[in-house]
Design an enzyme around this catalytic site. Structure first.
Site, mmCIF file in Angstrom:
data_model
loop_
_atom_site.group_PDB
_atom_site.id
_atom_site.type_symbol
_atom_site.label_atom_id
_atom_site.label_comp_id
_atom_site.label_asym_id
_atom_site.label_seq_id
_atom_site.Cartn_x
_atom_site.Cartn_y
_atom_site.Cartn_z
ATOM 1 N N ARG A 119 77.226 -48.205 8.271
ATOM 2 C CA ARG A 119 78.208 -49.167 7.740
ATOM 3 C C ARG A 119 77.490 -50.408 7.235
ATOM 4 N NH1 ARG A 119 83.728 -48.492 11.197
ATOM 5 N NH2 ARG A 119 84.802 -47.932 9.286
ATOM 6 N N GLN A 124 79.184 -48.958 1.422
ATOM 7 C CA GLN A 124 80.639 -49.147 1.556
ATOM 8 C C GLN A 124 81.444 -48.139 0.742
ATOM 9 O OE1 GLN A 124 81.878 -53.187 0.870
ATOM 10 N NE2 GLN A 124 81.181 -53.843 2.881
ATOM 11 N N ASP A 127 81.966 -44.903 2.621
ATOM 12 C CA ASP A 127 82.452 -45.043 4.001
ATOM 13 C C ASP A 127 83.807 -44.353 4.172
ATOM 14 O OD1 ASP A 127 83.330 -45.869 6.453
ATOM 15 O OD2 ASP A 127 82.903 -47.996 6.160
ATOM 16 N N SER A 130 86.312 -45.690 6.866
ATOM 17 C CA SER A 130 87.167 -46.788 6.410
ATOM 18 C C SER A 130 88.260 -46.291 5.486
ATOM 19 C CB SER A 130 86.335 -47.848 5.674
ATOM 20 O OG SER A 130 85.563 -48.564 6.594
ATOM 21 N N TYR A 224 81.366 -53.335 15.899
ATOM 22 C CA TYR A 224 82.344 -52.591 16.703
ATOM 23 C C TYR A 224 82.621 -53.316 18.020
ATOM 24 C CZ TYR A 224 81.816 -48.504 13.691
ATOM 25 O OH TYR A 224 81.825 -47.648 12.624
#
Ligand code: NAD
Length: 383
Positions: A119, A124, A127, A130, A224
């Site tokens: 990540r 991005q 990902d 997500s 996280y």
């Protein structure tokens, strides 16, 4: 160069790994794209749509393919038919798939797991965690609005004023923030809580109230959360109880990577909710944030209907497939390089994105925690 799109065999899976709209991105790179018949059916894409976009439709599309893409891992029977060196790109939950990983290793398949794409900002656009969480978060808010037998927004009418619904969201990561944004757009009053310190500002930026508890925050690595101690979990439940009792709808999306979902709400807390209340537990499949929630079912706890999520992105297969396919195309594009003036499928294993999501390669499990779990040699040792 050839890329194959395998159909999904997991029960209830409606997504597909490549949508017709994106076939051209791969053919432009120089790939022949072969799709298994019916692969796009669940997401409402016909074989004719793929043919019109420039793909082939073939019973065993993986024959002669450099890369086979899918949403869920391939069936073992297919893996065993792949020549050594073939690559697979899919979600591959390594913790729950040790046997399959051992087979991928033993067949010499180069497997990449979408959930292991690092990540970092450069990754991005690849990902998929997500992109699929975005779909899930939206869906959770819509499910809550659909189950609740009252308005989300304030309504001022000649017949009087209808007050807005109050929605509480627990867990404000990608899915939770999307649930907040969607519930706000529908006009609900939204309050939310997350254990990460950064989350409060993100909650406020979505137009919701950040619930502040007198508890330490729990930042883990990589943005996280960390797991709670049982003592902290109990204090968090005690402090959240009055907020939940006052809510018309509760949406829970909390997760800690590699762990069971934390239990945030007991059945006794749900029993304090008003008649007609609704609970939506996105984490039902991974143990549940709410005691008693069951994946794929609506159960009654006290006065509330409790909806347990099961493969939630697949409930909106069109957009979920479109976003996932874009993630896959971006990853495959990264792995396609021009060598001696000719485009080739040639992943650079020095690239942190490529190596980060590689699970097996050349008969070796590359993903360290999975290799240890399988009891294999550590890096550098002979196989
Ligand atoms: P996730 O699915 O692992 O967890 C969902 C949320 O649950 C997280 O926000 C977590 O803090 C929360 N949570 C965990 N335990 C909880 C508890 N006991 N009580 C309440 N909430 C709890 O996480 P995610 O949504 O995939 O990502 C979390 C964060 O990671 C994002 O908000 C973002 O900051 C970061 N992120 C970064 C990138 C990137 O840099 N490319 C991409 C995606 C996400």
């Amino acid at each position: 160069m050839k890329i194959a799109v395998a159909g999904e065999t997991r029960e209830g899976e409606a997504r597909v790994a490549l949508v017709p709209e994106l076939v051209g991105k791969l053919t432009d790179l120089g790939y022949v794209v072969a799709v298994e018949p019916g692969a796009g059916r669940g997401a409402l894409h016909t074989d004719e749509d793929y043919l019109a976009a420039g793909a082939e439709v073939a019973e065993e599309p993986w024959t002669g393919a450099d890369v086979v893409v899918s949403v869920n891992p391939l069936d073992l029977a297919v893996v065993r038919r792949l020549p050594a060196g073939t690559a697979t790109v899919s979600f591959l939950p390594v913790n729950q798939s040790l046997e399959l990983v051992a087979d991928l290793r033993d067949c010499g398949v180069t497997s990449f797991a979408m959930e292991l794409v690092p990540r970092i900002s450069r990754a991005q656009s690849m990902d998929a965690l997500s992109s699929q969480s975005l779909v899930s978060g939206y869906r959770c808010a819509i499910v809550a609005a659909g189950l609740l037998r009252r308005f989300f927004p304030l309504n001022m009418t000649a017949a009087g004023t209808v007050t807005p619904a109050e929605v509480v969201v627990l867990g404000a990561g990608v899915a939770g923030l999307q649930a907040i944004a969607t519930a706000r757009r529908l006009g609900a009053v939204v309050k939310a809580y997350d254990v990460r310190a950064a989350a409060a500002e993100e909650i406020r930026s979505m137009g919701a109230v950040a619930i502040e508890l007198e508890l330490e925050t729990l930042e883990g690595s990589g943005g996280y959360a960390r797991e709670m101690t049982e003592d902290r979990a109990q204090r968090q439940r005690d402090l959240l109880s009055p907020h939940i009792a006052a809510a018309d709808a509760l949406i829970t999306t909390a997760a800690v990577p590699g762990r069971q979902a934390p239990l945030l709400v007991t059945a006794a807390m749900v029993e304090q909710m008003k008649p007609g209340s609704v609970v939506v537990d996105l984490a039902a499949e991974t143990g549940g944030n709410v005691e008693g929630s069951q994946p794929g079912k609506v159960v009654r706890v006290g006065n509330a209907q409790v909806w347990g999520g099961a493969n939630v992105p697949s409930q909106m297969p069109g957009p979920a497939s479109r976003l996932y396919a874009q993630n896959v195309v971006n990853l495959v594009t990264l792995m396609t390089r021009t060598l001696d003036g000719v485009p080739a499928y040639a992943p650079d294993f020095e690239d942190e994105i490529v190596i980060g999501c590689c699970v097996s390669r050349d008969g070796v499990v590359m993903h360290e925690p999975t290799r240890s779990a399988l009891g294999g040699p550590t890096e550098g040792e002979p196989v």
